[in-house]
Design a protein around this motif. Structure first.
Motif, PDB file in Angstrom:
ATOM      1  N   SER A   2       0.769  -1.337   0.095  1.00 44.63           N
ATOM      2  CA  SER A   2      -0.126  -0.057   0.020  1.00 44.63           C
ATOM      3  C   SER A   2       0.789   1.213  -0.026  1.00 44.63           C
ATOM      4  O   SER A   2       2.128   1.426   0.403  1.00 44.63           O
ATOM      5  N   ALA A   3       0.428   2.261  -0.602  1.00 39.69           N
ATOM      6  CA  ALA A   3       0.996   3.473  -0.487  1.00 39.69           C
ATOM      7  C   ALA A   3       0.980   4.392   0.749  1.00 39.69           C
ATOM      8  O   ALA A   3       0.144   5.062   1.033  1.00 39.69           O
ATOM      9  N   HIS A   4       2.124   3.903   1.691  1.00 41.98           N
ATOM     10  CA  HIS A   4       2.166   4.539   2.907  1.00 41.98           C
ATOM     11  C   HIS A   4       3.673   4.829   3.156  1.00 41.98           C
ATOM     12  O   HIS A   4       4.415   4.069   2.739  1.00 41.98           O
ATOM     13  N   LYS A  11      -0.866   8.189   4.816  1.00 43.25           N
ATOM     14  CA  LYS A  11      -1.590   6.854   4.006  1.00 43.25           C
ATOM     15  C   LYS A  11      -2.182   7.778   3.150  1.00 43.25           C
ATOM     16  O   LYS A  11      -2.715   9.081   3.049  1.00 43.25           O
ATOM     17  N   PRO A  12      -2.969   6.897   2.161  1.00 47.85           N
ATOM     18  CA  PRO A  12      -4.000   7.849   1.124  1.00 47.85           C
ATOM     19  C   PRO A  12      -5.267   8.334   1.792  1.00 47.85           C
ATOM     20  O   PRO A  12      -5.709   7.755   2.847  1.00 47.85           O
ATOM     21  N   ARG A  28      -9.544   9.002  -4.530  1.00 49.90           N
ATOM     22  CA  ARG A  28      -8.463   8.572  -3.385  1.00 49.90           C
ATOM     23  C   ARG A  28      -7.391   9.489  -3.654  1.00 49.90           C
ATOM     24  O   ARG A  28      -6.981   9.969  -4.558  1.00 49.90           O
ATOM     25  N   ASP A  30      -3.759  10.095  -3.181  1.00 49.60           N
ATOM     26  CA  ASP A  30      -2.314   9.295  -2.726  1.00 49.60           C
ATOM     27  C   ASP A  30      -1.204  10.112  -2.459  1.00 49.60           C
ATOM     28  O   ASP A  30      -1.139  11.291  -2.774  1.00 49.60           O
ATOM     29  N   SER A  52       7.391   9.251   1.875  1.00 46.42           N
ATOM     30  CA  SER A  52       6.703  10.345   1.128  1.00 46.42           C
ATOM     31  C   SER A  52       7.791  11.487   1.155  1.00 46.42           C
ATOM     32  O   SER A  52       8.917  11.246   1.619  1.00 46.42           O
TER      33      SER A  52
END
Length: 78
Positions: A2-4, A11-12, A28, A30, A52
């Motif tokens: 997942s995109a975190h 997180k998203p 969403r 992101d 990030s």
């Protein structure tokens, strides 16, 4: 995966896309996730982190050793 962010925990986010006719559909948001490889001198190896853009800047300020310590304190494997 997942995109975190492993460092900041970003997180998203979720919300609505609103069209010109004002119809709402779910969407969403992101975070800007980057994969970066850092040299970890204390362990004599490279580590690859998923961060990030804000997390990358944080590593620049506090250093990779302190960042890895924070990630491990959150319970994530490095």
């Amino acid at each position: 995966m997942s995109a975190h962010c492993q460092l900041t925990g970003r997180k998203p986010g979720f919300g609505n896309a609103i069209s010109h006719s004002h119809r709402r559909t779910r969407r969403r948001f992101d975070p800007n996730i980057q994969r970066k490889r850092y040299w970890l001198p204390s362990e004599g190896r490279y580590v690859r982190l998923t961060l990030s853009a804000k997390g990358l800047k944080t590593v620049d300020v506090i250093g990779i050793e302190a960042a890895v310590t924070r990630i491990r304190a959150r319970g994530e494997k490095v």
